[in-house]
Design a protein around this motif. Structure first.
Motif, PDB file in Angstrom:
ATOM      1  N   GLU A   1      38.787 -40.080  -5.383  1.00 48.80           N
ATOM      2  CA  GLU A   1      38.160 -39.414  -4.242  1.00 48.80           C
ATOM      3  C   GLU A   1      38.920 -39.671  -2.947  1.00 48.80           C
ATOM      4  OE1 GLU A   1      33.958 -39.333  -3.997  1.00 48.80           O
ATOM      5  OE2 GLU A   1      34.167 -37.881  -2.359  1.00 48.80           O
ATOM      6  N   SER A   2      39.344 -40.924  -2.725  1.00 49.16           N
ATOM      7  CA  SER A   2      40.010 -41.199  -1.444  1.00 49.16           C
ATOM      8  C   SER A   2      41.391 -40.548  -1.387  1.00 49.16           C
ATOM      9  CB  SER A   2      40.087 -42.710  -1.188  1.00 49.16           C
ATOM     10  OG  SER A   2      41.007 -43.293  -2.057  1.00 49.16           O
TER      11      SER A   2
ATOM     12  N   LYS B   1      40.775 -36.919  -0.580  1.00 48.68           N
ATOM     13  CA  LYS B   1      40.341 -36.810   0.811  1.00 48.68           C
ATOM     14  C   LYS B   1      41.557 -36.841   1.743  1.00 48.68           C
ATOM     15  CE  LYS B   1      36.606 -38.701   3.663  1.00 48.68           C
ATOM     16  NZ  LYS B   1      37.261 -38.756   4.966  1.00 48.68           N
TER      17      LYS B   1
ATOM     18  N   GLU C   1      43.800 -33.283   3.829  1.00 50.30           N
ATOM     19  CA  GLU C   1      44.012 -33.100   5.267  1.00 50.30           C
ATOM     20  C   GLU C   1      45.363 -32.448   5.571  1.00 50.30           C
ATOM     21  OE1 GLU C   1      43.366 -37.082   6.649  1.00 50.30           O
ATOM     22  OE2 GLU C   1      41.243 -37.000   6.068  1.00 50.30           O
TER      23      GLU C   1
ATOM     24  N   TYR D   1      36.908 -30.614  -2.017  1.00 52.22           N
ATOM     25  CA  TYR D   1      38.308 -30.895  -1.674  1.00 52.22           C
ATOM     26  C   TYR D   1      39.250 -29.781  -2.131  1.00 52.22           C
ATOM     27  CZ  TYR D   1      36.550 -35.527  -0.704  1.00 52.22           C
ATOM     28  OH  TYR D   1      35.835 -36.577  -0.188  1.00 52.22           O
TER      29      TYR D   1
END
Lengths: 234, 234
Positions: free
Chosen positions: B111-112, B115, B119, B146
């Motif tokens: 997940e990180s 994330k 961006e 995402y």
């Protein structure tokens, strides 16, 4: 009520039983399944129990032949009280393989209708069922060149259509869906303010049937065959 | 050789065994299947025969749990010489249902990483297998937000990737694929002049394994875990 199709820019076609024969093969398979198990129950009872099993397994297996075969195997065990022979299980697996291997049989006039409409509209296919099966049928059909986009969806509810139109940048008011299932190809579209034309196939899976109440007052046309579309769209 | 990722605009992620655990469940299922049939053959032999059966049926059934279960049933009939019990057939069906019902278990740091990368890049998922299963896993994963696009494909050959990139208007030179399978997620991309990063999972299905010859001289990076991506991409 006259329906106005002048805003339509994109036409979506269902595939199974709209472009080619499909449900007939499921009916044939059910008949064969009934015969295989006729020592245990009446054909009518087997039919009903199989349908219940399919519905029960639908959230897990989804649409398509493989889930149908798994449900037949499970029903054979159940209806025989665990006494069905290995040969019968094998015969059920073979029914499924035969279904998958069936050649694609286009419905009357499909190719010429698509050819004509593709000159004035963007055509897409929206079909549910097994991805691999649908891709194979599309390739075999020889129809691929008429379509700008093919989408195999896991279900055909309002949400699936909204997401897809959104993703393809198509306004609902510019979209017309054509298909044989009131439940899957017509009503959800009316509900999201797109349009739909119903082209019934001679046999409809019970799961796809709707009540008169559900269609009451809904603005869609029903035509008897795909080529009738050319009366309103050209 | 240093690999330059500065042109990359879109990153494609494989899903099974890249974002979440999958192959482990197939290994567990095979072990259970072996135990169920251990009266007929050695576990090792059952394993090998099942693999052969899967490969034989792959063109018909495609990837995914349902085809795997159908192959297990067929193999049980064959390896037992048509003497396998109805209870064992039922147990095989249940193995499949358990697999479908397995909760999604994300791999470490997924997940990180998504994330952070989301961006600076457009992220998409490209996965093969059963449409319904993959949609369910994506929903359960909580990762949907995402991704700009999800594509479930029937296979992951060069042609599948080329068609998809073309359809999504992505230049190969701007595309990087990330996945655990050299055969499906890495080599086809190198061949179409896109890029790929290999993130091995601890177990790989034999069908996905490749020879040293196939990878020889190919420009791709291998990292040990997904979060290592952030060393080259940010």
């Amino acid at each position: 009520m006259e329906i106005d199709y002048s805003n339509i820019k994109v036409i979506g076609f269902d595939a199974d039983d709209t472009l080619w024969v499909n449900e007939t093969y499921f009916r044939d398979a059910e008949a064969e399944f009934g015969k295989l198990l006729s020592q245990f129950e009446t054909i009518n009872q087997i039919d009903q129990e199989l349908f219940k099993m399919e519905l029960k397994n639908l959230p897990l297996y989804g649409y398509g032949i493989k889930g149908f075969v798994l449900s037949m195997v499970e029903m054979a065990l159940e209806i025989s009280n665990n006494t069905v022979s290995n040969n019968t299980i094998k015969a059920i697996l073979d029914i499924g393989k035969d279904m998958i291997n069936k050649p694609v049989e286009l419905l009357d006039g499909v190719e010429s209708v698509l050819k004509t409409l593709s000159e004035s509209y963007r055509l897409i296919v929206i079909t549910k069922g097994d991805l691999l099966d649908q891709e194979r049928k599309l390739k075999q059909s020889g129809l691929l060149d008429y379509f700008h986009h093919i989408e195999v969806v896991s279900d055909k509810k309002e949400e699936n259509y909204s997401n897809l139109l959104n993703h393809l940048d198509i306004k609902p008011s510019e979209f017309l869906m054509v298909g044989n299932s009131l439940k899957s190809d017509v009503l959800p579209l009316i509900h999201i303010k797109a349009q739909a034309i119903h082209v019934p196939f001679h046999t409809t899976w019970v799961h796809e049937q709707v009540t008169a109440q559900e269609t009451n007052g809904k603005a869609y046309k029903t035509v008897q065959k795909l080529s009738d579309l050319l009366q309103f769209l050209k």
